[in-house]
Design an enzyme around this catalytic site. Sequence first.
Site, PDB file in Angstrom:
ATOM      1  N   MET A 239       1.667   3.199   2.319  1.00 25.31           N
ATOM      2  CA  MET A 239       2.549   3.377   3.471  1.00 25.31           C
ATOM      3  C   MET A 239       3.487   2.204   3.707  1.00 25.31           C
ATOM      4  O   MET A 239       4.290   2.242   4.640  1.00 25.31           O
ATOM      5  CB  MET A 239       1.715   3.621   4.735  1.00 25.31           C
ATOM      6  CG  MET A 239       1.109   4.995   4.829  1.00 25.31           C
ATOM      7  SD  MET A 239       2.335   6.276   5.129  1.00 25.31           S
ATOM      8  CE  MET A 239       2.755   5.918   6.850  1.00 25.31           C
ATOM      9  N   GLY A 240       3.424   1.150   2.913  1.00 28.41           N
ATOM     10  CA  GLY A 240       4.370   0.077   3.154  1.00 28.41           C
ATOM     11  C   GLY A 240       3.927  -1.277   2.645  1.00 28.41           C
ATOM     12  O   GLY A 240       3.049  -1.391   1.794  1.00 28.41           O
TER      13      GLY A 240
ATOM     14  N   ASP B  99     -10.680   6.404   3.785  1.00 29.71           N
ATOM     15  CA  ASP B  99     -10.163   5.848   2.529  1.00 29.71           C
ATOM     16  C   ASP B  99     -10.838   4.512   2.218  1.00 29.71           C
ATOM     17  O   ASP B  99     -10.182   3.528   1.898  1.00 29.71           O
ATOM     18  CB  ASP B  99      -8.646   5.681   2.600  1.00 29.71           C
ATOM     19  CG  ASP B  99      -8.011   5.529   1.209  1.00 29.71           C
ATOM     20  OD1 ASP B  99      -8.649   5.950   0.216  1.00 29.71           O
ATOM     21  OD2 ASP B  99      -6.903   5.000   1.114  1.00 29.71           O
TER      22      ASP B  99
ATOM     23  N   VAL C 273       2.795  -5.333   3.646  1.00 27.40           N
ATOM     24  CA  VAL C 273       2.229  -6.224   4.653  1.00 27.40           C
ATOM     25  C   VAL C 273       2.795  -7.615   4.437  1.00 27.40           C
ATOM     26  O   VAL C 273       2.758  -8.149   3.323  1.00 27.40           O
ATOM     27  CB  VAL C 273       0.689  -6.253   4.594  1.00 27.40           C
ATOM     28  CG1 VAL C 273       0.130  -7.213   5.651  1.00 27.40           C
ATOM     29  CG2 VAL C 273       0.119  -4.856   4.795  1.00 27.40           C
TER      30      VAL C 273
ATOM     31  N   LYS D 127       2.710  -5.239   9.298  1.00 31.02           N
ATOM     32  CA  LYS D 127       2.817  -4.116   8.366  1.00 31.02           C
ATOM     33  C   LYS D 127       4.137  -3.385   8.580  1.00 31.02           C
ATOM     34  O   LYS D 127       4.410  -2.871   9.657  1.00 31.02           O
ATOM     35  CB  LYS D 127       1.654  -3.149   8.538  1.00 31.02           C
ATOM     36  CG  LYS D 127       1.691  -2.003   7.522  1.00 31.02           C
ATOM     37  CD  LYS D 127       0.425  -1.188   7.544  1.00 31.02           C
ATOM     38  CE  LYS D 127       0.456  -0.130   6.459  1.00 31.02           C
ATOM     39  NZ  LYS D 127      -0.792   0.661   6.426  1.00 31.02           N
TER      40      LYS D 127
ATOM     41  N   GLY E 151       0.832  -1.189   0.000  1.00 29.67           N
ATOM     42  CA  GLY E 151       0.000   0.000   0.000  1.00 29.67           C
ATOM     43  C   GLY E 151       0.867   1.240   0.000  1.00 29.67           C
ATOM     44  O   GLY E 151       2.095   1.173  -0.111  1.00 29.67           O
TER      45      GLY E 151
END
Length: 310
Positions: A24-25, A140, A27, A42, A22
């Site tokens: 932000m990073g 979101d 998983v 995550k 995603g």
Amino acid sequence: MPPMTGRVIAGRYILDQPIGRGAMGVVWRGRDQLLDREVAVKEVVLSSSIGLDERKNAYQRTLREARTAARLSHRGVVTVFDVAEEDGRPWIVMELVPSRSLDQVLTVEKRLTPLRAGRIGQQLLAALAAAHAVGVLHRDVKPSNVLIARERSGGEWDERAVLTDFGIAQFAGDPRLTQTGMVMGSPGFTAPERIRGGSATPASDLWSLGATIYAAVEGSGPYEQRGGAITTMSAIINEDAPVASSSSRLAPLIAALLRRDPSARPSAAAAARMFSDVLPLLPGAAAEPEHPATVMSAYVPPPAAPAASA
């Protein structure tokens, strides 16, 4: 950078393989060696080009995501178990939900029947209502943040819809961690008032839910065919949403959630009643037994089914 597979985080969580990515990073599928259970971990991945202040801001967002999700106890929301720190940054340890995201399902199946989309929407609404009740906004909601898991209920296989990635969620009343005027979320699934710079509200989450249900029955969001982000956002602000022509009797509910004026949208309670009224009328409903998985009050452990990308 050393290989990540097999790495142990916080002396406890061993990483296996990446299962999702995603904004932000990454998983990872992992295992909690202390409790001997599978988990999702995550990892926050930041660009090396960003400054120290931006890095701190991103870490704050990650910690806030964990605090946000940890406040929620609902089977329609991914459970957060722990926040670990490694290399001076946070890692969020979560429930592993063997699943596919809704956008992955749509990539394969193109579109869902109105009945199936309606049941998924009903579950997501219940998850959002639980979040809103404790002052948490998601901000979101979109197909890639919806996990679809299969679980056995009363001898039958059913679908569990789970809302994930509260990475830009906000506690009601908390100061924003973004610059003033910055619109967060995915353009095609962001409510018009937020694109105009207004604050997120429960009503804006419900607009995004409507766009997600629309995507489930039509194969793409109501404004996703407009081209780039600017064109899409302009259409959301200035044009009424198109009718979900493939949605059968679900169309009026989708249209109500997608009203441009947030005060004209149904509340979560009103939308729940609309779901209850319309689902029995959708094609195929009369031929199927009652689906207890649409009742979202009790937590059910994740099914022991093979995992797919989250």
